[in-house]
Design an enzyme around this catalytic site. Structure first.
Site, PDB file in Angstrom:
ATOM      1  N   ASP A   7       3.300  -1.333   0.108  1.00 49.72           N
ATOM      2  CA  ASP A   7       4.629  -1.711   0.588  1.00 49.72           C
ATOM      3  C   ASP A   7       4.882  -1.193   1.996  1.00 49.72           C
ATOM      4  O   ASP A   7       4.101  -0.413   2.545  1.00 49.72           O
ATOM      5  CB  ASP A   7       5.694  -1.159  -0.369  1.00 49.72           C
ATOM      6  CG  ASP A   7       5.650  -1.827  -1.735  1.00 49.72           C
ATOM      7  OD1 ASP A   7       5.211  -2.985  -1.815  1.00 49.72           O
ATOM      8  OD2 ASP A   7       6.062  -1.180  -2.721  1.00 49.72           O
ATOM      9  N   TYR A  22      -3.669   6.967  -6.150  1.00 42.96           N
ATOM     10  CA  TYR A  22      -2.616   7.211  -5.166  1.00 42.96           C
ATOM     11  C   TYR A  22      -2.281   8.701  -5.141  1.00 42.96           C
ATOM     12  O   TYR A  22      -2.387   9.396  -6.162  1.00 42.96           O
ATOM     13  CB  TYR A  22      -1.343   6.447  -5.529  1.00 42.96           C
ATOM     14  CG  TYR A  22      -1.344   4.988  -5.142  1.00 42.96           C
ATOM     15  CD1 TYR A  22      -0.825   4.575  -3.914  1.00 42.96           C
ATOM     16  CD2 TYR A  22      -1.842   4.021  -6.003  1.00 42.96           C
ATOM     17  CE1 TYR A  22      -0.809   3.229  -3.559  1.00 42.96           C
ATOM     18  CE2 TYR A  22      -1.830   2.679  -5.661  1.00 42.96           C
ATOM     19  CZ  TYR A  22      -1.312   2.287  -4.437  1.00 42.96           C
ATOM     20  OH  TYR A  22      -1.298   0.960  -4.092  1.00 42.96           O
TER      21      TYR A  22
END
EC number: 5.4.99.12
Length: 247
Positions: A52, A111
């Site tokens: 994003d 992540y």
């Protein structure tokens, strides 16, 4: 026509995420323009996933097809890095089998989310400044629950085009490193906004505004409205992508 894998990393601050979109600068668009200019052909870049706006990638893989075999890959890498902005770096380019896919052949993604306990002018774009006391033990207890479930609708962005919200989370834990708190999570796939939503909810656990049992109930509810607010994008890094053919 040959297929190539590209290993790169990028700082997401200057981009509206990975994927091409109208009226916005993205990593994918920036790469496609650079590759097309140097290779003198229309190059489409397929990424291993999406990030994003403002999210970074310490490791990212993509693939492209090309008929241009005249430029050695090492020289191509050098030319691309000379042309691309400082926020994108190509680490290597290598040929793969024609059906190899950067997204679908990845076996896991990891992540990391970085929280800074102190304010620093050098890391504000790479971590979330959060000076409040947190109960790391409870946050880790709640994190362990993530590996017991598969449906993470409660942590997914609403109205996405995915067919399923099922993910296999293999690891999730918090670690304290000097003035940083680091959340690491590994899964076969992730939903849109999933990691940031999980982090935001775990912060509620750490502040004792949400119990470990409440966190479990949020997972089971399969309702995004039950979870906490998403943590800011600047603390999130796509850290590692695993493939069966890459060590």
């Amino acid at each position: 026509m040959a297929r190539y894998f590209v290993e790169l990393n990028y700082k997401g601050t200057d981009f509206h995420g990975w994927q091409v979109q109208p009226n916005a600068v993205t990593v994918q668009e920036t790469l496609e323009k650079a590759f097309s200019l140097i290779l003198r052909e229309d190059v489409k870049i397929i990424g291993c996933g999406r990030t994003d706006t403002g999210v970074h990638a310490q490791q990212f893989f993509a693939h492209y097809d090309s008929e241009n075999l005249s430029i050695p890959l090492e020289k191509l890498c050098y030319k691309l890095n000379s042309l691309l902005p400082k926020s994108i770096a190509i680490q290597r380019i290598f040929e793969v089998q024609n059906k190899t896919h950067a997204r679908f052949d990845a076996t896991s993604r990891t992540y990391k989310y970085y929280i800074s306990k102190v304010k620093t002018p050098f890391d504000y774009e790479k971590s979330y400044f959060y000076p409040f006391a947190l109960d790391l033990q409870k946050m880790n207890e709640a994190s362990q629950l993530l590996m017991k479930y598969e449906d993470f609708t409660s942590f997914s962005k609403l109205h996405t085009d995915v067919k399923t919200n099922i993910c296999q989370i293999r690891d999730a834990h918090w670690k304290e490193n000097d003035e940083l708190l680091i959340f690491t999570i590994t899964a076969d796939r992730f939903l849109r906004n999933m990691v940031r939503a999980i982090v935001g909810t775990l912060l509620e656990v750490g502040k004792n505004k949400c119990t470990v049992r409440d966190f479990q109930d949020i997972i089971l509810a399969k309702d995004r409205a039950r979870a906490g607010s998403s943590a800011p994008p600047e603390g999130l890094f796509l850290h590692k992508i695993a493939y069966p053919f890459i060590n």
